[in-house]
Write a protein that holds these residues in place. Sequence first.
Motif, PDB file in Angstrom:
ATOM      1  N   PRO A 263       7.540 -13.408  14.395  1.00  0.00           N
ATOM      2  CA  PRO A 263       8.542 -13.424  13.325  1.00  0.00           C
ATOM      3  C   PRO A 263       8.763 -12.065  12.688  1.00  0.00           C
ATOM      4  N   ARG A 264       7.754 -11.214  12.802  1.00  0.00           N
ATOM      5  CA  ARG A 264       7.892  -9.860  12.247  1.00  0.00           C
ATOM      6  C   ARG A 264       8.874  -9.035  13.086  1.00  0.00           C
ATOM      7  N   ALA A 265       8.848  -9.298  14.397  1.00  0.00           N
ATOM      8  CA  ALA A 265       9.754  -8.546  15.289  1.00  0.00           C
ATOM      9  C   ALA A 265      11.200  -8.904  14.971  1.00  0.00           C
TER      10      ALA A 265
ATOM     11  N   SER B  63      -0.291   0.283   6.118  1.00  0.00           N
ATOM     12  CA  SER B  63       0.204  -1.051   5.758  1.00  0.00           C
ATOM     13  C   SER B  63      -0.895  -2.108   5.808  1.00  0.00           C
ATOM     14  N   ARG B  64      -1.755  -2.007   6.807  1.00  0.00           N
ATOM     15  CA  ARG B  64      -2.762  -3.033   7.054  1.00  0.00           C
ATOM     16  C   ARG B  64      -3.975  -2.921   6.152  1.00  0.00           C
ATOM     17  N   THR B  65      -4.070  -1.821   5.413  1.00  0.00           N
ATOM     18  CA  THR B  65      -5.221  -1.618   4.529  1.00  0.00           C
ATOM     19  C   THR B  65      -5.395  -2.768   3.554  1.00  0.00           C
TER      20      THR B  65
ATOM     21  N   GLU C 248       7.579 -17.493  31.226  1.00  0.00           N
ATOM     22  CA  GLU C 248       6.507 -18.458  31.586  1.00  0.00           C
ATOM     23  C   GLU C 248       5.161 -18.038  30.991  1.00  0.00           C
ATOM     24  N   LYS C 249       4.901 -16.731  30.916  1.00  0.00           N
ATOM     25  CA  LYS C 249       3.639 -16.267  30.307  1.00  0.00           C
ATOM     26  C   LYS C 249       3.777 -16.147  28.784  1.00  0.00           C
ATOM     27  N   LYS C 250       4.927 -16.524  28.250  1.00  0.00           N
ATOM     28  CA  LYS C 250       5.171 -16.483  26.798  1.00  0.00           C
ATOM     29  C   LYS C 250       4.985 -15.058  26.259  1.00  0.00           C
TER      30      LYS C 250
ATOM     31  N   PHE D 176       0.459  -0.833  34.468  1.00  0.00           N
ATOM     32  CA  PHE D 176       1.518  -0.704  33.464  1.00  0.00           C
ATOM     33  C   PHE D 176       1.866  -2.048  32.839  1.00  0.00           C
ATOM     34  N   ARG D 177       1.974  -2.069  31.516  1.00  0.00           N
ATOM     35  CA  ARG D 177       2.433  -3.248  30.798  1.00  0.00           C
ATOM     36  C   ARG D 177       3.600  -2.853  29.911  1.00  0.00           C
ATOM     37  N   LEU D 178       4.451  -3.824  29.597  1.00  0.00           N
ATOM     38  CA  LEU D 178       5.542  -3.550  28.655  1.00  0.00           C
ATOM     39  C   LEU D 178       4.944  -3.458  27.263  1.00  0.00           C
ATOM     40  N   MET D 179       4.831  -2.269  26.718  1.00  0.00           N
ATOM     41  CA  MET D 179       4.274  -2.110  25.391  1.00  0.00           C
ATOM     42  C   MET D 179       5.233  -2.705  24.365  1.00  0.00           C
ATOM     43  N   GLY D 180       4.670  -3.409  23.400  1.00  0.00           N
ATOM     44  CA  GLY D 180       5.506  -4.092  22.423  1.00  0.00           C
ATOM     45  C   GLY D 180       5.840  -5.510  22.831  1.00  0.00           C
ATOM     46  N   PHE D 181       5.309  -5.913  24.023  1.00  0.00           N
ATOM     47  CA  PHE D 181       5.512  -7.302  24.473  1.00  0.00           C
ATOM     48  C   PHE D 181       4.167  -8.018  24.561  1.00  0.00           C
ATOM     49  N   GLY D 182       4.205  -9.304  24.293  1.00  0.00           N
ATOM     50  CA  GLY D 182       3.014 -10.128  24.427  1.00  0.00           C
ATOM     51  C   GLY D 182       2.176 -10.138  23.166  1.00  0.00           C
ATOM     52  N   HIS D 183       1.384 -11.180  23.046  1.00  0.00           N
ATOM     53  CA  HIS D 183       0.516 -11.302  21.859  1.00  0.00           C
ATOM     54  C   HIS D 183      -0.527 -12.375  22.135  1.00  0.00           C
ATOM     55  N   ARG D 184      -1.743 -12.155  21.643  1.00  0.00           N
ATOM     56  CA  ARG D 184      -2.801 -13.125  21.859  1.00  0.00           C
ATOM     57  C   ARG D 184      -2.450 -14.458  21.211  1.00  0.00           C
ATOM     58  N   VAL D 185      -1.800 -14.408  20.051  1.00  0.00           N
ATOM     59  CA  VAL D 185      -1.554 -15.662  19.317  1.00  0.00           C
ATOM     60  C   VAL D 185      -0.102 -16.137  19.476  1.00  0.00           C
TER      61      VAL D 185
ATOM     62  N   ASP E 121      -0.969  -8.021   6.851  1.00  0.00           N
ATOM     63  CA  ASP E 121      -2.158  -8.774   7.253  1.00  0.00           C
ATOM     64  C   ASP E 121      -1.811  -9.692   8.411  1.00  0.00           C
ATOM     65  N   HIS E 122      -2.830 -10.073   9.197  1.00  0.00           N
ATOM     66  CA  HIS E 122      -2.497 -10.893  10.370  1.00  0.00           C
ATOM     67  C   HIS E 122      -3.699 -11.675  10.896  1.00  0.00           C
ATOM     68  N   GLU E 123      -4.325 -12.447  10.027  1.00  0.00           N
ATOM     69  CA  GLU E 123      -5.514 -13.252  10.372  1.00  0.00           C
ATOM     70  C   GLU E 123      -6.639 -12.342  10.895  1.00  0.00           C
TER      71      GLU E 123
ATOM     72  N   PRO F 265      -4.127   1.313  22.109  1.00  0.00           N
ATOM     73  CA  PRO F 265      -2.756   0.960  22.529  1.00  0.00           C
ATOM     74  C   PRO F 265      -2.551  -0.547  22.707  1.00  0.00           C
ATOM     75  N   ALA F 266      -3.630  -1.315  22.840  1.00  0.00           N
ATOM     76  CA  ALA F 266      -3.447  -2.769  22.966  1.00  0.00           C
ATOM     77  C   ALA F 266      -3.229  -3.394  21.583  1.00  0.00           C
ATOM     78  N   HIS F 267      -3.486  -2.619  20.544  1.00  0.00           N
ATOM     79  CA  HIS F 267      -3.411  -3.130  19.162  1.00  0.00           C
ATOM     80  C   HIS F 267      -2.414  -2.296  18.380  1.00  0.00           C
TER      81      HIS F 267
ATOM     82  N   PRO G  85       8.743 -10.081  22.461  1.00  0.00           N
ATOM     83  CA  PRO G  85       8.567  -8.849  21.685  1.00  0.00           C
ATOM     84  C   PRO G  85       7.673  -9.109  20.476  1.00  0.00           C
ATOM     85  N   ASN G  86       6.761  -8.191  20.206  1.00  0.00           N
ATOM     86  CA  ASN G  86       5.909  -8.324  19.016  1.00  0.00           C
ATOM     87  C   ASN G  86       6.312  -7.300  17.976  1.00  0.00           C
ATOM     88  N   VAL G  87       5.553  -7.236  16.910  1.00  0.00           N
ATOM     89  CA  VAL G  87       5.900  -6.394  15.746  1.00  0.00           C
ATOM     90  C   VAL G  87       6.088  -4.940  16.147  1.00  0.00           C
TER      91      VAL G  87
HETATM   92  C1  SDX Z   1      -0.749  -6.029  17.694  1.00  0.00           C
HETATM   93  O1  SDX Z   1      -3.990  -9.703  17.064  1.00  0.00           O
HETATM   94  C2  SDX Z   1      -3.014  -9.369  16.321  1.00  0.00           C
HETATM   95  O2  SDX Z   1      -2.612 -10.103  15.430  1.00  0.00           O
HETATM   96  C3  SDX Z   1      -2.445  -7.983  16.601  1.00  0.00           C
HETATM   97  C4  SDX Z   1      -1.236  -7.579  15.788  1.00  0.00           C
HETATM   98  C5  SDX Z   1      -1.595  -7.456  14.317  1.00  0.00           C
HETATM   99  O3  SDX Z   1      -0.651  -7.545  13.498  1.00  0.00           O
HETATM  100  O4  SDX Z   1      -2.765  -7.202  14.010  1.00  0.00           O
HETATM  101  O5  SDX Z   1      -0.192  -8.516  15.939  1.00  0.00           O
HETATM  102  C6  SDX Z   1      -0.712  -6.201  16.219  1.00  0.00           C
HETATM  103  O6  SDX Z   1      -1.722  -5.550  18.212  1.00  0.00           O
HETATM  104  C7  SDX Z   1       0.411  -6.543  18.520  1.00  0.00           C
HETATM  105  C8  SDX Z   1       0.164  -6.392  20.053  1.00  0.00           C
HETATM  106  C9  SDX Z   1       0.478  -4.942  20.418  1.00  0.00           C
HETATM  107  N1  SDX Z   1       0.107  -4.677  21.834  1.00  0.00           N
HETATM  108  C10 SDX Z   1       1.014  -4.478  22.767  1.00  0.00           C
HETATM  109  O7  SDX Z   1       2.232  -4.624  22.609  1.00  0.00           O
HETATM  110  C11 SDX Z   1       0.412  -4.029  24.091  1.00  0.00           C
HETATM  111  C12 SDX Z   1       1.039  -4.851  25.235  1.00  0.00           C
HETATM  112  N2  SDX Z   1       0.586  -6.222  25.124  1.00  0.00           N
HETATM  113  C13 SDX Z   1      -0.585  -6.607  25.871  1.00  0.00           C
HETATM  114  O8  SDX Z   1      -1.504  -5.645  26.195  1.00  0.00           O
HETATM  115  C14 SDX Z   1      -1.107  -7.987  25.552  1.00  0.00           C
HETATM  116  O9  SDX Z   1      -0.027  -8.807  25.476  1.00  0.00           O
HETATM  117  C15 SDX Z   1      -1.976  -8.171  24.326  1.00  0.00           C
HETATM  118  C16 SDX Z   1      -3.134  -7.238  24.329  1.00  0.00           C
HETATM  119  C17 SDX Z   1      -1.163  -7.959  23.093  1.00  0.00           C
HETATM  120  C18 SDX Z   1      -2.485  -9.609  24.350  1.00  0.00           C
HETATM  121  O10 SDX Z   1      -3.227  -9.746  25.484  1.00  0.00           O
HETATM  122  P1  SDX Z   1      -4.048 -11.110  25.787  1.00  0.00           P
HETATM  123  O11 SDX Z   1      -3.757 -12.157  24.804  1.00  0.00           O
HETATM  124  O12 SDX Z   1      -5.479 -10.739  26.019  1.00  0.00           O
HETATM  125  O13 SDX Z   1      -3.373 -11.612  27.068  1.00  0.00           O
HETATM  126  P2  SDX Z   1      -3.754 -11.111  28.539  1.00  0.00           P
HETATM  127  O14 SDX Z   1      -3.976  -9.618  28.525  1.00  0.00           O
HETATM  128  O15 SDX Z   1      -4.832 -11.975  29.073  1.00  0.00           O
HETATM  129  O16 SDX Z   1      -2.381 -11.372  29.318  1.00  0.00           O
HETATM  130  C19 SDX Z   1      -2.044 -12.696  29.738  1.00  0.00           C
HETATM  131  C20 SDX Z   1      -1.160 -12.465  30.968  1.00  0.00           C
HETATM  132  C21 SDX Z   1      -1.794 -11.519  31.984  1.00  0.00           C
HETATM  133  O17 SDX Z   1      -1.280 -11.876  33.225  1.00  0.00           O
HETATM  134  P3  SDX Z   1      -2.222 -12.829  34.209  1.00  0.00           P
HETATM  135  O18 SDX Z   1      -3.534 -12.087  34.407  1.00  0.00           O
HETATM  136  O19 SDX Z   1      -2.429 -14.124  33.433  1.00  0.00           O
HETATM  137  O20 SDX Z   1      -1.427 -12.970  35.484  1.00  0.00           O
HETATM  138  O21 SDX Z   1       0.063 -11.830  30.559  1.00  0.00           O
HETATM  139  C22 SDX Z   1       0.151 -10.545  31.166  1.00  0.00           C
HETATM  140  C23 SDX Z   1      -1.245 -10.174  31.630  1.00  0.00           C
HETATM  141  O22 SDX Z   1      -1.185  -9.291  32.749  1.00  0.00           O
HETATM  142  N3  SDX Z   1       0.624  -9.654  30.123  1.00  0.00           N
HETATM  143  C24 SDX Z   1       1.563  -8.714  30.286  1.00  0.00           C
HETATM  144  C25 SDX Z   1       1.738  -8.138  29.014  1.00  0.00           C
HETATM  145  N4  SDX Z   1       0.908  -8.722  28.147  1.00  0.00           N
HETATM  146  C26 SDX Z   1       0.222  -9.653  28.825  1.00  0.00           C
HETATM  147  N5  SDX Z   1       2.274  -8.315  31.365  1.00  0.00           N
HETATM  148  C27 SDX Z   1       3.158  -7.323  31.162  1.00  0.00           C
HETATM  149  N6  SDX Z   1       3.376  -6.710  29.981  1.00  0.00           N
HETATM  150  C28 SDX Z   1       2.686  -7.105  28.875  1.00  0.00           C
HETATM  151  N7  SDX Z   1       2.922  -6.514  27.711  1.00  0.00           N
END
Ligand code: SDX
Length: 431
Positions: A316-318, A390-392, A358-360, A301-310, A231-233, A265-267, A363-365
Amino acid sequence: MAESTKNATLSIDGKSWDLPIYSPTAGPDVIDIRKLYSDAGVFTYDPGFTSTASCDSTITFIDGAKGELLHRGYPIDQLAGKSHYLEVCYLLLYGELPSAEQLEIFESTITRHTMLHEQMVNFFRGFRRDAHPMAVMVGVVGAMSAFYHDSTDISDPYQREVASHRLIAKMPTIAAWAYKYSVGQPFVYPRNDLSYAANFLHMCFAVPAEEYVVDPILARAMDRIFTLHADHEQNASTSTVRLASSSGANPFACVAAGIACLWGPAHGGANQACLEMLKEIGTPDQIPEYIARAKDKNDPFRLMGFGHRVYKNFDPRATVMKQSADEVLDLLGVENNPILATAKELEKQALADPYFTEKKLFPNVDFYSGIILEAMGFPTSMFTPIFALSRTVGWVSQWKEMLNDPQNKIGRPRQLYLGNTQRDYVDIENR
Ligand code: SDX
């Protein structure tokens, strides 16, 4: 519902309105804007809900700055280290850790709901063998509402309970059978003598031609992956389940909607996309090129597995998943896995780059889960189905909480309209 302790004042064109503020047990205060439109005639505007609380909840709390994840107050690293998935399911569903007797009854109940109605086998056979297993899961879970009519009345607490148990129990069977169908092997039925995770591995990898003994270390790793994804809020797929349920739709249809949302792919689809990215990068010497692409505004292109809205710190899962990856790969004798080596070097280089720090963007889960799952023998197409499995429990727990919330009403957001104002129809000969 929390009590209002203070007010926010909104002023527009000389008029002002007081908006109640509620203080949570953890996290930021919230401003109650429910009467804003009726009192002030304005909407708030928050695409992607970056600053919007859609509900109140007591199930899961995330502190993104600290990289903290609590389930009913218990930290995820403690649950992953000391508990197991079905106990975490009980915690999420009922709010407290079970006694030994409560856990035994719950595990026995779930175990005895793992079989699917035999006629549902026909649904699998209607798909092409190369159908993505997430498409199969969306279809088969949605079809459960056509087979389990005795647990679709959401006004009946007993039926809600049975639907919860059926969804948690049958998801592994559905996911395993989607995998078996894709590889052309016969379905393996669930066994009541195996644990939840061992049963899933057995249904995936056993064949009628010989006995398959589940390695307890792999079963433990599988169970931990289930726990880390439970679960994840109010993430996108959970919010989808809540919004679908707000119309009164049955639980199977709501969870099917959640599965569809998780696929992106964003989730939840990020674990598959992450492994495909690591394979595309190939060797560590290619990493700088991909990091440059991820930083390039003109490159999608984005680094998949990097970044998170929260999380603006490590997920911590990673952290737990990374430890598990080392254990599983050591066990499987693939500690020299080139993909893991590339993943670790990519993480090292990204976290040394100011763009990510700087953009925080940490690595995510999803960053390490795919490496473990591939080492266990799963194709990348099965990564998101395992996330959905798992998320069910999270979807179901949040669904139950919502139905018990006296404030529950159909979700119906408004909009900032930027289209044409009223205009008259023009006959085709005059256009
Ligand atoms: C999950 O919500 C949850 O809790 C989800 C989850 C769960 O358990 O349910 O935790 C599971 O979905 C994890 C996330 C999996 N997704 C990925 O790994 C896909 C790659 N990550 C991104 O697409 C992105 O980080 C998100 C979608 C996860 C979050 O995006 P946000 O919060 O909407 O942030 P954003 O897209 O506005 O990015 C902020 C900045 C941007 O740059 P600027 O426009 O400010 O210059 O960060 C950059 C983005 O371009 N950025 C990235 C990046 N993620 C964000 N740049 C490169 N690589 C990335 N992965």
